[in-house]
Design an enzyme around this catalytic site. Structure first.
Site, PDB file in Angstrom:
ATOM      1  N   CYS A 134     -10.081  -3.416  14.934  1.00  0.00           N
ATOM      2  CA  CYS A 134     -10.403  -4.004  13.625  1.00  0.00           C
ATOM      3  C   CYS A 134      -9.931  -5.449  13.496  1.00  0.00           C
ATOM      4  O   CYS A 134     -10.375  -6.172  12.608  1.00  0.00           O
ATOM      5  CB  CYS A 134      -9.798  -3.163  12.506  1.00  0.00           C
ATOM      6  SG  CYS A 134     -10.430  -1.482  12.520  1.00  0.00           S
ATOM      7  N   HIS A 160      -9.279  -7.149   5.750  1.00  0.00           N
ATOM      8  CA  HIS A 160     -10.011  -6.089   6.453  1.00  0.00           C
ATOM      9  C   HIS A 160     -10.213  -4.946   5.459  1.00  0.00           C
ATOM     10  O   HIS A 160      -9.316  -4.607   4.694  1.00  0.00           O
ATOM     11  CB  HIS A 160      -9.191  -5.628   7.654  1.00  0.00           C
ATOM     12  CG  HIS A 160      -9.760  -4.423   8.324  1.00  0.00           C
ATOM     13  ND1 HIS A 160     -11.102  -4.316   8.616  1.00  0.00           N
ATOM     14  CD2 HIS A 160      -9.191  -3.271   8.749  1.00  0.00           C
ATOM     15  CE1 HIS A 160     -11.318  -3.147   9.200  1.00  0.00           C
ATOM     16  NE2 HIS A 160     -10.180  -2.488   9.279  1.00  0.00           N
ATOM     17  N   ASN A 209     -15.390   0.852   6.420  1.00  0.00           N
ATOM     18  CA  ASN A 209     -14.616   0.113   7.419  1.00  0.00           C
ATOM     19  C   ASN A 209     -15.529  -0.230   8.595  1.00  0.00           C
ATOM     20  O   ASN A 209     -15.885   0.635   9.388  1.00  0.00           O
ATOM     21  CB  ASN A 209     -13.438   0.992   7.860  1.00  0.00           C
ATOM     22  CG  ASN A 209     -12.553   0.314   8.890  1.00  0.00           C
ATOM     23  OD1 ASN A 209     -12.915  -0.716   9.461  1.00  0.00           O
ATOM     24  ND2 ASN A 209     -11.399   0.897   9.136  1.00  0.00           N
TER      25      ASN A 209
HETATM   26  O1  UT7 Z   1      -9.105   0.039  10.260  1.00  0.00           O
HETATM   27  C1  UT7 Z   1      -8.085   0.326  11.142  1.00  0.00           C
HETATM   28  C2  UT7 Z   1      -6.901   0.865  10.479  1.00  0.00           C
HETATM   29  N1  UT7 Z   1      -7.195   2.103   9.793  1.00  0.00           N
HETATM   30  C3  UT7 Z   1      -6.652   2.306   8.623  1.00  0.00           C
HETATM   31  O2  UT7 Z   1      -6.016   1.420   8.121  1.00  0.00           O
HETATM   32  C4  UT7 Z   1      -6.788   3.656   7.997  1.00  0.00           C
HETATM   33  C5  UT7 Z   1      -5.469   4.062   7.438  1.00  0.00           C
HETATM   34  N2  UT7 Z   1      -5.438   5.366   6.832  1.00  0.00           N
HETATM   35  C6  UT7 Z   1      -6.065   5.675   5.662  1.00  0.00           C
HETATM   36  O3  UT7 Z   1      -6.816   4.874   5.141  1.00  0.00           O
HETATM   37  C7  UT7 Z   1      -5.739   6.997   5.018  1.00  0.00           C
HETATM   38  O4  UT7 Z   1      -4.626   7.561   5.645  1.00  0.00           O
HETATM   39  C8  UT7 Z   1      -6.911   8.017   5.020  1.00  0.00           C
HETATM   40  C9  UT7 Z   1      -7.979   7.558   4.050  1.00  0.00           C
HETATM   41  C10 UT7 Z   1      -7.478   8.133   6.430  1.00  0.00           C
HETATM   42  C11 UT7 Z   1      -6.428   9.388   4.558  1.00  0.00           C
HETATM   43  O5  UT7 Z   1      -5.828   9.304   3.274  1.00  0.00           O
HETATM   44  P1  UT7 Z   1      -4.399   9.955   3.005  1.00  0.00           P
HETATM   45  O6  UT7 Z   1      -4.097   9.748   1.588  1.00  0.00           O
HETATM   46  O7  UT7 Z   1      -3.448   9.371   4.017  1.00  0.00           O
HETATM   47  O8  UT7 Z   1      -4.693  11.482   3.251  1.00  0.00           O
HETATM   48  P2  UT7 Z   1      -4.019  12.461   4.321  1.00  0.00           P
HETATM   49  O9  UT7 Z   1      -4.462  12.113   5.689  1.00  0.00           O
HETATM   50  O10 UT7 Z   1      -2.559  12.563   4.032  1.00  0.00           O
HETATM   51  O11 UT7 Z   1      -4.716  13.821   3.899  1.00  0.00           O
HETATM   52  C12 UT7 Z   1      -4.518  14.410   2.613  1.00  0.00           C
HETATM   53  C13 UT7 Z   1      -5.337  15.676   2.533  1.00  0.00           C
HETATM   54  C14 UT7 Z   1      -5.145  16.604   3.732  1.00  0.00           C
HETATM   55  O12 UT7 Z   1      -5.155  17.933   3.279  1.00  0.00           O
HETATM   56  P3  UT7 Z   1      -3.761  18.726   3.051  1.00  0.00           P
HETATM   57  O13 UT7 Z   1      -3.091  18.705   4.385  1.00  0.00           O
HETATM   58  O14 UT7 Z   1      -3.027  17.930   2.012  1.00  0.00           O
HETATM   59  O15 UT7 Z   1      -4.242  20.065   2.613  1.00  0.00           O
HETATM   60  C15 UT7 Z   1      -6.394  16.346   4.534  1.00  0.00           C
HETATM   61  O16 UT7 Z   1      -6.748  17.460   5.343  1.00  0.00           O
HETATM   62  O17 UT7 Z   1      -6.726  15.369   2.478  1.00  0.00           O
HETATM   63  C16 UT7 Z   1      -7.416  16.129   3.469  1.00  0.00           C
HETATM   64  N3  UT7 Z   1      -8.574  15.375   3.919  1.00  0.00           N
HETATM   65  C17 UT7 Z   1      -9.762  15.416   3.308  1.00  0.00           C
HETATM   66  N4  UT7 Z   1     -10.202  16.092   2.230  1.00  0.00           N
HETATM   67  C18 UT7 Z   1     -11.489  15.894   1.844  1.00  0.00           C
HETATM   68  C19 UT7 Z   1      -8.644  14.516   4.968  1.00  0.00           C
HETATM   69  N5  UT7 Z   1      -9.878  14.005   5.055  1.00  0.00           N
HETATM   70  C20 UT7 Z   1     -10.589  14.534   4.027  1.00  0.00           C
HETATM   71  C21 UT7 Z   1     -11.916  14.379   3.580  1.00  0.00           C
HETATM   72  N6  UT7 Z   1     -12.317  15.068   2.497  1.00  0.00           N
HETATM   73  N7  UT7 Z   1     -12.788  13.555   4.197  1.00  0.00           N
END
Ligand code: UT7
Length: 319
Positions: free
Chosen positions: A112, A246, A276
């Protein structure tokens, strides 16, 4: 001697995939995607399109806005992590499409941060007197390396390209660039399917991310990077006219803007529309805000990105 941005361009493929479309593909909701990321839709490259096609369209628009002929370009540099071929590199493919001959053409992969890396390298080559006019592009077909059954990653990414024309100038210009990397984090965000790793080749070109862990390092790293940019340039918080981040996640963008004391009205946001787009996201956002008249000549811009590697980069630009 400085380098100055004299034109910008962008291209988004026609096909649009909305959060509602994704609801039918994986166990997700529009509400989850919007609140956790800020994304509402993203563009997807056509079956018969490639990254160099996207780069070409963005490059033509940038050359047009700069009033520069392809023949006047002496460096073609593309940040991409989703090339058409192993080689020739996307820079060479683009050079050929544009009918440019003889000067250096290459692509670099910094995920990225690819556009920030490319901008910094092109700026140094112009300052060093090696090059007078450079075409610098960020272009990606991220949809090609997505596992469309993995809800944790498939909702995040989109395809597109953005480009700038840089020209040697007595006036600033690109005032300062800063790049960084830390390879210890390689396993938090990577795409397998490279040619030399026999073991991971079996995973066949798919992106894997531990999103939550990436998020924490991204916020921290971007905060210390923007602090260092202000300090190195003796700028007060609030001195930046436009933040062009970004577009990975609205929550990461808000944290960086807060650290810089840049109000959200002064942050260029495309994350809702583009998702993204990796190396394409910063030049895409820049082009949007230049074309809609928000960014004006003389404005002080801060461009920044963070991505796989981990890699990160920033550029302070007097537009
Ligand atoms: O561009 C390069 C760099 N990349 C980034 O900067 C991305 C950085 N990361 C992020 O933007 C975020 O971490 C995400 C958007 C990927 C995820 O958000 P989060 O608030 O960190 O969520 P999480 O990974 O902690 O997941 C929370 C919950 C989980 O369920 P449980 O374990 O709480 O039951 C996930 O399984 O959300 C669940 N989950 C989803 N639910 C519905 C994960 N993906 C999804 C989804 N739809 N697509």
């Amino acid at each position: 001697m400085y380098s100055r941005i004299i034109g910008t361009g962008a291209y988004l493929p026609e096909k649009v995939l909305t959060n509602f479309d994704l609801e039918k593909m994986v166990d997700t909701t529009d509400e989850w995607i919007r609140t956790r990321t800020g994304i509402e839709r993203r563009h997807i490259v056509g079956d018969d399109e490639t990254t160099s096609d996207l780069a070409y369209r963005a490059a033509v628009a940038a050359l047009d806005s700069a009033g520069t002929r392809p023949a006047d370009i002496d460096l073609v540099l593309v940040g991409t992590t989703t090339p058409d071929l192993i080689f020739p590199n996307v820079g060479c493919l683009l050079q050929e499409r544009l009918g440019i001959r003889g000067g250096p053409a290459f692509s670099l992969e910094a995920a990225c941060s690819g556009f920030l890396y490319a901008l910094s390298v092109a700026d140094q080559m112009i300052r060093g007197g090696q090059v007078v006019r450079a075409l610098v592009v960020g272009a990606e077909s991220m949809s090609r390396i997505i596992d469309w059954t993995d809800r944790e990653t498939c909702v995040l990414f989109g395809d597109g390209a953005g480009a700038v024309v840089l020209e040697a100038s007595d006036e600033p210009g690109v005032m300062y660039t800063s790049l960084g990397a830390d390879g210890r984090y390689r396993d938090l965000l990577y795409a397998s399917g490279g040619v030399s790793d026999r073991v991971r080749q079996a995973e066949a070109g798919t992106l894997k991310m531990k999103g939550n862990e990436v998020f924490k390092v991204a916020v921290k790293t971007l905060e210390s990077m923007v602090d260092a940019v202000l300090e190195s340039n003796r700028l007060d918080k609030g001195a930046i006219d436009w933040l062009i981040p970004h577009q990975a996640n609205i929550r990461i963008i808000k944290a960086t803007a807060k650290r810089l004391q840049v109000p959200m009205e002064r942050v260029v946001l495309t994350v809702a529309e583009h998702g993204n787009t990796s190396a394409a996201s910063v030049p895409l956002a820049l082009d949007v805000a230049v074309r809609d008249g928000r960014i004006k000549r003389g404005d002080l811009l801060l461009l920044e990105a963070f991505g796989g590697g981990f890699t990160w980069g920033a550029a302070l630009v007097r537009y």
